[in-house]
Design an enzyme around this catalytic site. Structure first.
Site, short mmCIF file in Angstrom:
data_model
loop_
_atom_site.label_atom_id
_atom_site.label_comp_id
_atom_site.label_asym_id
_atom_site.label_seq_id
_atom_site.Cartn_x
_atom_site.Cartn_y
_atom_site.Cartn_z
N HIS A 32 46.02 45.15 40.18
CA HIS A 32 45.53 45.82 39.37
C HIS A 32 44.56 45.91 38.23
O HIS A 32 44.68 47.41 37.74
CB HIS A 32 46.51 47.43 39.57
CG HIS A 32 46.73 47.50 41.23
ND1 HIS A 32 46.13 48.20 42.48
CD2 HIS A 32 47.45 47.10 42.36
CE1 HIS A 32 46.92 48.39 43.09
NE2 HIS A 32 47.80 47.91 43.74
N ASP A 167 39.28 39.64 44.73
CA ASP A 167 39.07 38.91 46.49
C ASP A 167 38.12 38.25 46.21
O ASP A 167 38.01 36.75 47.25
CB ASP A 167 39.16 40.07 47.49
CG ASP A 167 40.84 41.15 47.14
OD1 ASP A 167 41.58 40.63 46.35
OD2 ASP A 167 40.95 42.21 47.50
C1 GLA Z 1 43.14 44.71 45.94
C2 GLA Z 1 41.01 44.92 45.87
C3 GLA Z 1 41.64 44.09 44.93
C4 GLA Z 1 42.48 44.41 43.67
C5 GLA Z 1 44.10 44.31 43.92
C6 GLA Z 1 45.41 44.46 43.54
O1 GLA Z 1 43.38 44.15 46.91
O2 GLA Z 1 40.69 44.17 46.79
O3 GLA Z 1 40.22 44.22 44.36
O4 GLA Z 1 42.61 45.52 43.39
O5 GLA Z 1 44.34 44.89 45.52
O6 GLA Z 1 44.92 43.82 42.59
#
Ligand code: GLA
Length: 382
Positions: A32, A167
């Site tokens: 996060h 991601d």
């Molecule tokens: C999800 C979101 C990412 C990131 C994570 C927490 O995977 O897609 O962008 O914020 O949560 O780290």
């Protein structure tokens, strides 16, 4: 996987496809933090989404998901969000059309072995595979960075999750044997070798996903933005929690709202923690890195409140085990996996024991995934 997909594609659409692979990801630490312009430390893994694609002579899309055994056909002007797997393919296509990219109709079939809803970014892997395939097929000339930003926009617009950039970035840019230290403000990244010396990265999958996950995710993002807005009243140069420190939070946020303060406190500490954890990894000090993972979990569970009882149970059950150096929930939260650093010779027994405790207390089967790192999004040879 590739051969099966190719055969299914040829049977369905009667022509040879171009095939692209795009991996899922893990994140060692830095959760996060991406949408707060902080750092993250992800790696692409050896579980991927595969997309097979070819052109059509019209302006229609033919979509086929092997694992759902489902096909969909629609006109390009009928592209819109839905609750189905197809929303990710439609989402990136929609973004390309909005950008003015010259694409016409195509057939696409997708398959993969990234567990769905487990927090391993199957959706980002799907978006990246489709974008990369379309870029090749229609010679769009997009760079990997262009595609990362397009995939993120598609996720915001079609999946309704205001996700950060981690991601997609990890899926596109993965490198075998390495994690990426990504600065989510400048988007500069550094590859750090993942030296595991007798230890493995092991995921314990809770096999649950709460439906409130995406709403809660967007709410956390808003709370962080609120914290920044209060800080800026006094320190206008602060643009994100990356620029903030604990004393600013105490002065400007705590008196306004205790809950927003706790959310921001976790993020500010996590951004700092990642810097130190990355140094631990470079120095080969997995013990110190693992301790920080436990601290991250506590922050995510108690301050940021994105864990759930199943994730907490899996982390609690390995605390104090000398064969486990670190453990924490991973990804957005409210289900999915914990990531653990476990001594190689103990992986099997420990996962068996943990699964038994988990089953007894929750009635749910836990699954174990031993993770290997992999390269990023690529076209596969015919
Ligand atoms: C999800 C979101 C990412 C990131 C994570 C927490 O995977 O897609 O962008 O914020 O949560 O780290």
């Amino acid at each position: 996987m590739k051969e099966k997909l190719k055969a299914a594609f040829v049977e369905q659409y009667n022509t040879e496809p171009l095939i692209v692979r795009s991996p899922g990801r893990v994140n060692i630490i830095g959760e996060h933090t991406d949408y707060n312009e902080g750092f993250v430390l992800p790696a692409a893994i050896d579980k991927s989404i595969y997309a097979a694609i070819s052109k059509r002579g019209d302006y229609k899309l033919g979509l086929y998901a092997l694992n759902y055994n489902e096909t969909i056909e629609c006109n390009m002007e009928d592209i819109r969000p839905s609750k189905s797997w197809s929303t990710y393919i439609m989402g990136v296509t929609d973004q390309l059309l909005k950008k003015g990219c010259r694409i016409s109709g195509f057939n696409i079939a997708v398959d993969g072995d990234v567990p769905l809803g487990a927090g391993l970014s199957s959706s980002a892997a799907l978006e990246c595979s489709v974008l990369f395939a379309l870029n090749e097929l229609f010679s769009l000339g997009l760079s990997k960075m262009d595609m990362i930003l397009i995939a993120q926009k598609a996720e915001h617009a079609f999946a309704g999750v205001k996700c950060g950039i981690m991601d997609m970035f990890a899926s596109m840019h993965g490198r075998e044997g390495h994690v990426m230290k990504l600065d989510c403000r400048s988007l500069e990244h550094e590859y750090v070798p993942l030296k595991m010396d007798g230890y493995s990265l092991v995921l314990f999958n809770t096999n649950i996903q709460h439906s409130l996950a995406s709403t809660a995710y967007n709410e956390r993002r808003q709370q962080c933005e609120q914290g920044v807005a209060w800080i800026r009243e006094r320190w206008p140069a602060v643009n994100s929690l990356r620029d903030a420190d604990v004393s600013m939070l105490r002065t400007a946020v705590k008196k306004q709202d205790e809950l927003v303060y706790r959310r921001c406190l976790y993020v500010v500490q996590e951004i700092q923690r990642l810097e130190e954890a990355c140094e631990d990894l470079k120095a080969g000090n997995l013990q110190a890195l693992g301790q920080k993972m436990f601290l991250t979990h506590r922050g995510l569970s108690k301050e940021y409140e994105v864990s759930c009882k199943e994730l907490d149970l899996l982390v609690d059950s390995v605390i104090g085990r000398k064969e486990v150096l670190g453990a924490r929930m991973m990804g957005g939260g409210f289900g999915g996996c914990t990531i653990n650093i476990i001594r190689n010779d103990a992986v099997e027994q420990l996962s068996g024991e943990t699964a038994a405790v988990y089953k007894k207390l929750t009635g749910i089967d836990m699954s174990t995934i031993v993770v290997k790192t992999s390269g990023g999004t690529e076209k596969l040879s015919a």
